[in-house]
Design a protein around this motif. Structure first.
Motif, PDB file in Angstrom:
ATOM      1  N   ILE A  28     -11.066   2.119  -0.993  1.00 37.90           N
ATOM      2  CA  ILE A  28     -10.129   3.232  -1.142  1.00 37.90           C
ATOM      3  C   ILE A  28      -9.024   2.836  -2.108  1.00 37.90           C
ATOM      4  O   ILE A  28      -8.684   3.568  -3.038  1.00 37.90           O
ATOM      5  N   ALA A  29      -8.495   1.628  -1.899  1.00 37.14           N
ATOM      6  CA  ALA A  29      -7.447   1.145  -2.786  1.00 37.14           C
ATOM      7  C   ALA A  29      -7.962   1.003  -4.209  1.00 37.14           C
ATOM      8  O   ALA A  29      -7.270   1.356  -5.173  1.00 37.14           O
TER       9      ALA A  29
ATOM     10  N   LEU B 152      -8.246   4.452  -5.838  1.00 36.05           N
ATOM     11  CA  LEU B 152      -6.929   5.034  -6.145  1.00 36.05           C
ATOM     12  C   LEU B 152      -6.283   4.314  -7.322  1.00 36.05           C
ATOM     13  O   LEU B 152      -5.775   4.936  -8.251  1.00 36.05           O
TER      14      LEU B 152
ATOM     15  N   GLN C  19      -2.120  -4.832  -1.191  1.00 36.72           N
ATOM     16  CA  GLN C  19      -2.839  -3.618  -1.551  1.00 36.72           C
ATOM     17  C   GLN C  19      -2.031  -2.372  -1.232  1.00 36.72           C
ATOM     18  O   GLN C  19      -1.849  -1.493  -2.075  1.00 36.72           O
ATOM     19  N   ALA C  20      -1.559  -2.312  -0.001  1.00 39.76           N
ATOM     20  CA  ALA C  20      -0.795  -1.143   0.428  1.00 39.76           C
ATOM     21  C   ALA C  20       0.460  -0.993  -0.418  1.00 39.76           C
ATOM     22  O   ALA C  20       0.856   0.123  -0.779  1.00 39.76           O
TER      23      ALA C  20
ATOM     24  N   LEU D  31      -0.305   0.477  -3.847  1.00 43.72           N
ATOM     25  CA  LEU D  31      -0.534   1.919  -3.739  1.00 43.72           C
ATOM     26  C   LEU D  31       0.773   2.656  -3.480  1.00 43.72           C
ATOM     27  O   LEU D  31       1.019   3.733  -4.016  1.00 43.72           O
ATOM     28  N   LEU D  32       1.606   2.044  -2.651  1.00 44.28           N
ATOM     29  CA  LEU D  32       2.891   2.674  -2.330  1.00 44.28           C
ATOM     30  C   LEU D  32       3.704   2.906  -3.601  1.00 44.28           C
ATOM     31  O   LEU D  32       4.235   3.998  -3.833  1.00 44.28           O
TER      32      LEU D  32
ATOM     33  N   VAL E  93       2.125   5.679  -5.665  1.00 45.08           N
ATOM     34  CA  VAL E  93       2.375   7.007  -5.116  1.00 45.08           C
ATOM     35  C   VAL E  93       3.814   7.418  -5.379  1.00 45.08           C
ATOM     36  O   VAL E  93       4.107   8.576  -5.659  1.00 45.08           O
ATOM     37  N   ALA E  94       4.697   6.461  -5.291  1.00 50.89           N
ATOM     38  CA  ALA E  94       6.111   6.764  -5.507  1.00 50.89           C
ATOM     39  C   ALA E  94       6.440   6.724  -6.995  1.00 50.89           C
ATOM     40  O   ALA E  94       7.558   6.434  -7.382  1.00 50.89           O
TER      41      ALA E  94
ATOM     42  N   VAL F 179       9.711   7.837  -8.741  1.00 60.31           N
ATOM     43  CA  VAL F 179      10.856   6.954  -8.576  1.00 60.31           C
ATOM     44  C   VAL F 179      10.781   5.801  -9.579  1.00 60.31           C
ATOM     45  O   VAL F 179      11.778   5.445 -10.219  1.00 60.31           O
TER      46      VAL F 179
ATOM     47  N   GLU G 175      -4.645   9.732  -9.312  1.00 55.12           N
ATOM     48  CA  GLU G 175      -5.301  10.993  -9.612  1.00 55.12           C
ATOM     49  C   GLU G 175      -6.210  11.364  -8.461  1.00 55.12           C
ATOM     50  O   GLU G 175      -7.223  10.751  -8.216  1.00 55.12           O
ATOM     51  N   THR G 176      -5.812  12.346  -7.716  1.00 56.30           N
ATOM     52  CA  THR G 176      -6.682  12.855  -6.667  1.00 56.30           C
ATOM     53  C   THR G 176      -6.617  14.360  -6.759  1.00 56.30           C
ATOM     54  O   THR G 176      -5.859  14.901  -7.539  1.00 56.30           O
TER      55      THR G 176
END
Lengths: 387, 523, 358
Positions: free
Chosen positions: A299-300, A303, A344-345, A348-349, A352-353, A356, A371-372
């Motif tokens: 998933i990571a 993304l 990883q998280a 992604l964080l 997504v941000a 900012v 891109e989703t």
């Protein structure tokens, strides 16, 4: 309101370097920031633990070991490639589903089923000629994974049950299936613990170094096939249109339900292939507790790779390197491998941000972080299930 | 700016030099507006002229970059909707701000709740207050009805009651008549006149000239974000206002010429269609459209028109009856087969069925033919052919786009609609279905699309036109069918049809009007 | 009587069904408390879902909130015991350390929820992606810390204990079983039913509930009557975090007194399914959670004390893993059967932008 300004669209005259920067700027910054956060986590966790003493250099020690484990010598590099391979396939699985507006959190379960299918066929054909054994075992893995992807695809198309919940449930069911099969019909006789026999001739041949198996080449082929499918064929166009706007797809004569089922099955096949490659190329057998982090890493990967096949290869290589280097990091610096999940998280964080980040780093003209398709959340409760 | 009012009262509302810029466009450019107590002040302008932005600023939904707002001569800073409401400003939005699954009472109460104690609502007291308020303005309402089950006319009334419940001194209505029948419009006008007589100030936003002339005490016209003139109804007429509004002499109606209807192209027999909730929305419709004529379907939104159209183009299953296209049965055919049989569709919601906004213009132009030669060879796409066709259609239909590679979503609304029209009309057709083809467009785009429709008609295509704008139906249709609660209740000749009669049919279906029928579910 | 039962049991094929019914009548009184226990974390996850989604925010990070709270609650206990001791200060085996640790666990849930709220409300990221990131981060961080801590294998602060209703009460047929189900419990499991009822009433009768639902159905309409959409959403997501955290804490502080990596095993997601099946109402979601947990309890019962007769032969011939997988299977089947008829709040999952675009 008025004619659109052309400033928002990348002109053709933009220099190549600027184009590359536009694509990699955010991922790069996110990765660096994530490493900083990881360092902070390593430092902070020393303080929280009882009796811990603060070693300010521990993050550096850890990252050095991580790097050494991933790229330190030829064998390490081959290890990285081996870890990258299932991530490429899993990333393609999740990425392809994203293109169709589907969130395949079930790559983990499909991976497990694929591995099981490959082991079952491999064990049965352990004495057959390698070409036959390998082909059949790979096919069995692909089919088993495809079946595990077909189920949520079918349920979504027919009843509107969202794939997020269904695939998570199927991940847990897959664990039970493996435990039951490996501990039951596939169990090797005369061993105290539940374990399958070796896959024998179905094992993938080594093509690089000591254990760089042929799955690496398979992954490269899969990237080319998926890229061709998505961007050069009418089916790929249909998949992408359904993901972007299922209603328009329906009017255009496409069949969103059939495409949902088909895409989830292909996604399952890719994740299943990942599982097959791991058992036929690396472990050569299975235990009831056979499990990896491939499904969730995928998933990571998808993304970070912005659901694009080439991006997925790059992202898979990054996470493959992290996974390959993690064991040396654990040995040398005593840092649990779960730090990789944290990294990883965090990557992604930051992606997504990205609004900012853009403000903080004054980035202009760079592409969005992820891109989703909006469809994923829209179809969440089955209300807008494509007909 | 002389006015006949003898002792000039201070304006209840004054907006001075309001300017609002968005990236790439100045939505409001130093707009001045003043509204007196008890005045109905019309704000006239095209779609996209900046009327809604101005009112969003007044209501605190947007912040002006420059300018000041004065209430009763005092400069105020409106920080948000709750602040606006507290100052007595209320707004009835073009798209109703009602929660469909809430009851009338819940919708009116929301944000201004009648409480029993600090936590719980006092529903009984609230209900009583609402019924009483309704009676004061001549509406007999059941506050427990679900708003989603009301007709649009009644939803409009709930919106107005909502404003009155908040004790509105200044009431802004944004295109309040867009979805109403002429009779409902008259009723709303009566309410507005009564409110004005009681001293409320009303800002009435519209782009319909005759309405503005009928209801307003004064008219301010804006164009491209600027005030271009102010008029008293007695001193002006439709042509003058139209020229002010559009900025050039305009022919407001396209000359439709003579039609030459030939054989029946489409025949609906006893067609029944269900809506998303599974209840029957189209109840046994029999209808014929001939090649070379425009059949307009008039009706208040939500009377089964969407379901009818979607069944014809194959997006919705027919629950019963038959659809014939030049003799062939297409009742249960797939959208693709219907498309290939020569049916084109310009949908009401182009963002839903018409376009894929995140995809390039070129892909959108071949959205229905992508699988055919020359756009595909077998299952392989032929990008050159797609590009070539796209360039050609862009030129032919004058779509303003930097290139065929930009995302469709970056184009203006008018150009997006041209994109849909270019794709759907650039082939030989047997039937063209136009569902609200000009909703939300500027005058230039409306004119373009109307001309295209008439050209197709003259080329011998059968055209089915659905529109909630009765004016558009009257302007284009050779025949008019009125749809009411899923049935065709009347068919009239397009040239001799009487607007009031059609309006009455739209509102009542031709039955005697009872309060129960008026308030009941709008299908 | 026994003769009749035996006759019924011996009918070919159909007899097995009678045997199943007989088995259920036999075991339900015993497993009824287990049903509520298994339902507790699922129901609390579902309440978190209802709280968020009624206001229009999809939260698939519930699983991550739960695992975080489970870890934080347990480990706070570990750290607090040496400071505060283990002296009982109230019923349910409450010690000061345990109560404070629970508070810290709930706070951790609020913190994680704040991250989700920020990403999905302020940054307007895809809400499902945001939830996924939270899950990955939570599993990674708790796994990481747990591995570090596991080296020292510390003692926790113990767990909340169950209340034992008197036998005279629980022996009453039917009513006694139900009372047993709700009373033979620890404080968290017992609180669920109270939370459900309060939440249900507030959601449909209070000003807060009216405004929350309006924000989830039509946020623009809510804003035009002066409701601060962003604030309502933040508040609900944060409160939802408390529910999910309570569900996580239940696992490590009431059901057991230890933390295991990944111990939530999908309960957050089953909670989402319960929310959908329960049509976004607290009572409905609780009912669905009970339905799902019954399968768990029954599966365990069959695994450990299988029925006799033909039925027993059939059931014991199945591998144990069938019963492990049962709750997941039941969730899929019920969800697929119900979902089409369950309509979510209209603005569920849609980010809200404050200023009008034109």
């Amino acid at each position: 309101m008025t004619a659109p300004s052309s400033s928002g669209s990348p002109g053709r005259a933009t220099p190549l370097l600027a184009q590359i920067w536009a694509v990699i700027a955010l991922p790069l910054i996110s990765i660096l920031l994530a490493l900083l956060v990881g360092a902070f986590v390593i430092l902070a966790s020393q303080l929280v633990l009882p009796g811990g003493n603060l070693d300010l250099l521990l993050p550096l020690t850890a990252y050095a070991a991580l790097f050494q484990g991933a790229f330190g010598n030829f064998d390490a590099l081959v290890d990285t490639l081996i870890s990258t391979t299932p991530l490429v396939l899993g990333g393609l699985s999740v990425g392809l589903a994203f293109k169709a507006g589907l969130f395949n959190i079930g790559a983990q379960g499909q991976f497990l089923l694929g591995a099981l299918g490959a082991v079952a066929a491999g064990v049965a054909l352990a004495g057959a000629p390698p070409l036959v054994a390998i082909t059949v075992a790979l096919a069995a893995g692909i089919l088993a994974g495809a079946f595990w992807g077909f189920i949520p695809g079918l349920l979504k198309a027919v009843s509107g049950a969202h794939e997020v919940v269904v695939t998570i449930m199927l991940n847990y069911i897959a664990i039970a299936v493996i435990a039951a099969v490996v501990g039951g019909p596939l169990r090797q006789q005369g061993r105290p613990e539940a374990i399958t026999p070796d896959v024998g001739n179905a094992a993938l041949p080594v093509i690089i170094g000591n254990d760089g198996h042929a799955g690496i080449a398979l992954a490269i082929v899969a990237v080319a096939v998926v890229a061709f499918l998505l961007f050069r064929t009418t089916l790929g166009f249909e998949i992408r249109i359904v993901g972007a706007n299922p209603d328009a797809a329906r009017y255009a004569g496409m069949r969103p339900r059939a495409l949902t089922i088909l895409t989830m099955s292909i996604a399952g096949a890719l994740a299943g292939l990942a599982g097959a490659v791991v058992v036929l190329g690396v472990t050569h057998l299975m235990t009831p507790s056979f499990g990896t982090t491939v499904g969730f890493d995928s998933i990571a990967v998808a993304l970070l790779g912005r659901t694009n096949p080439v991006g997925i290869v790059a992202a898979a290589f990054l996470f493959g390197a992290l996974r390959a280097g993690a064991s040396l990091m654990q040995i040398k610096a005593g840092i649990p491998v779960e730090l990789i999940d944290v990294l990883q998280a965090t990557i992604l964080l930051f992606l997504v941000a990205n609004p900012v980040l853009r403000r903080a780093f004054r980035l202009r003209g760079v592409k969005a972080g992820l891109e989703t398709t909006e469809t994923i959340t829209k179809t969440y409760a089955g209300e807008v299930a494509p007909r | 700016m002389t006015t006949p009012d003898a002792p000039v009262r201070a304006p209840a509302l004054e907006m001075r030099g309001i300017t609002k810029r968005y990236p790439g466009v100045t939505a409001n450019d130093h707009i001045d507006l003043d509204v007196r107590p008890g005045e109905i002040h019309a704000l006239l302008g095209e779609n996209g002229a900046g009327k809604t932005t101005l009112m969003n600023i007044l209501y605190g939904l947007a912040r002006p970059d420059e300018g000041a707002i004065l209430l009763d001569g005092q400069e105020v800073n409106i920080s948000g909707p709750s602040d606006a409401i507290a100052r007595g400003i209320n707004m009835v939005h073009q798209h109703f701000m009602l929660v469909p699954v809430f009851s009338i009472a819940e919708n009116i109460l929301l944000g201004e709740e009648t409480m029993a104690g600090p936590i719980f609502l006092d529903r009984r007291e609230a209900r009583r207050g609402i019924v009483e308020l309704g009676r004061r303005f001549g509406f007999e309402i059941d506050p427990d009805l679900r708003v989603g089950s009301l007709s649009v006319g009644w939803q409009q009334r709930v919106e107005i009651l909502k404003a009155l419940y908040r004790d509105a001194k200044i009431l802004v209505l944004d295109e309040p008549t867009a979805v109403l029948t002429p009779q409902e419009t008259e009723e709303i006008f009566a309410v507005l006149r009564r409110l004005a007589a009681e001293g409320h100030s009303i800002v009435f936003i519209s782009h319909k000239l005759y309405e503005v002339l009928e209801i307003a005490d004064r008219i301010t016209v804006i164009r491209r974000g600027k005030v271009v003139g102010q008029r008293l109804p007695a001193e002006t007429d439709e042509d003058d206002l139209a020229e002010l509004m559009v900025g050039r002499g305009v022919q407001l109606t396209v000359d439709r010429g003579e039609s030459h209807p030939a054989d029946v192209a489409v025949r609906l027999e006893g067609l029944e269609v269900k809506d998303d909730r599974g209840s029957i929305a189209v109840r046994g419709v029999d209808l014929e459209v001939r090649s070379g004529e425009i059949l307009g379907i008039a009706g208040v939104a939500g009377n089964g028109q969407d379901e009818l159209v979607e069944a014809i183009v194959g997006l919705r299953h027919a629950a019963g009856g038959r659809i014939g296209l030049q003799g062939a049965d297409i009742t249960h055919a797939s959208p693709r087969r219907i498309n290939e049989a020569g049916v084109a569709y310009v949908p009401a919601d182009r963002h839903r069925f018409g376009l894929v906004l995140s995809f390039p213009v070129a892909d959108n132009l071949v959205l229905t033919d992508y699988y055919r030669r020359p756009y595909a060879r077998g299952f392989i796409r032929n990008d050159e052919a797609i590009e070539a066709t796209a360039e050609e259609r862009i030129r032919e239909y004058d779509v303003r786009t930097p290139s065929a590679d930009v995302r469709a979503g970056t184009l203006s609304g008018g150009n997006q609609q041209k994109l849909v029209v270019a794709r759907e009309l650039s082939r030989d057709l047997k039937l063209l279905v136009l569902d609200q083809p000009t909703r939300g467009l500027d005058v230039g785009s409306i004119e373009f699309i109307h001309r295209q429709a008439i050209a197709k008609r003259d080329a011998g295509t059968a055209i089915l036109l659905v529109s909630a704008e009765l004016d558009e139906i009257l302007e284009l249709s050779d025949r008019i069918a009125v749809m009411y609660r899923g049935r065709i209740v009347a068919v009239r000749d397009g040239r001799t049809a009487d607007k009031n009669e059609i309006g009455l049919l739209m509102a009542t279906g031709g039955e005697a009007r009872s309060p129960a029928a008026a308030i009941g579910p709008a299908v | 009587m026994d003769g009749l039962i035996n006759a019924l049991y011996s009918i070919p094929v159909a007899g097995v069904l009678f045997q199943l019914a007989g088995y259920l009548v036999n075991v339900v009184p015993d497993i009824s408390p287990l049903i509520l226990q298994a339902a507790t974390p699922i129901a609390l996850a579902a309440l978190c879902g209802v709280m968020c989604e009624r206001a229009g925010v999809v939260n698939i990070g519930i699983e991550g909130i739960m695992i975080t709270a489970a870890f934080v609650g347990w480990y706070s206990g570990v750290l607090l015991v040496p400071v505060l001791g283990t002296t009982a200060i109230g019923p349910f085996g409450m010690s000061l350390a345990l109560v404070v640790a629970l508070g810290v666990a709930l706070a951790s849930g609020v913190v994680i929820s704040a991250l989700h709220a920020w990403l999905s409300i302020s940054v307007r990221a895809d809400q499902i992606i945001s939830g996924t990131i939270i899950n990955i981060a939570a599993f990674g961080l708790t796994g990481y810390l747990n591995n570090l801590i596991a080296k020292t294998s510390p003692n926790g602060a113990g767990a909340f204990t169950q209340f034992r209703p008197p036998r005279e009460v629980t022996d009453i047929p039917v009513i006694g079983w139900i009372l047993n189900m709700f009373l033979n419990q620890g404080p968290i499991a017992m609180s669920v039913i109270v939370l459900v009822v309060i939440f249900q009433i507030l959601l449909f009768r209070s000003r807060w509930g009216l405004r929350s639902r309006a924000v989830g159905e039509h946020p623009r309409a809510a804003e035009t009557v002066g409701i601060d959409v962003i604030r309502v959403r933040y508040r609900n997501v944060l409160i939802g975090g408390v529910f999910a955290a309570l569900g996580g804490a239940y696992l490590s502080m009431e059901a057991t007194n230890s933390f295991q990596q990944g111990m939530t095993t999908g309960r957050g997601f089953i909670g989402l399914a319960a929310m959908i099946v329960g049509r976004w109402s607290p009572v409905g979601a609780f009912g669905a959670a009970l339905l799902f947990s019954s399968s768990t309890a029954l599966g365990n019962s069959i695994k450990f004390s299988p029925p006799s007769g033909d039925l027993g032969t059939i059931l014991t011939s199945l591998p144990d893993q069938v019963y492990d997988a049962l709750p997941y299977l039941v969730t899929i089947v019920i969800l697929a059967g119900v979902v089409g008829r369950s309509i979510p709040p209209a603005a569920d999952g849609q980010a809200y932008e404050r200023e009008a675009a034109t």
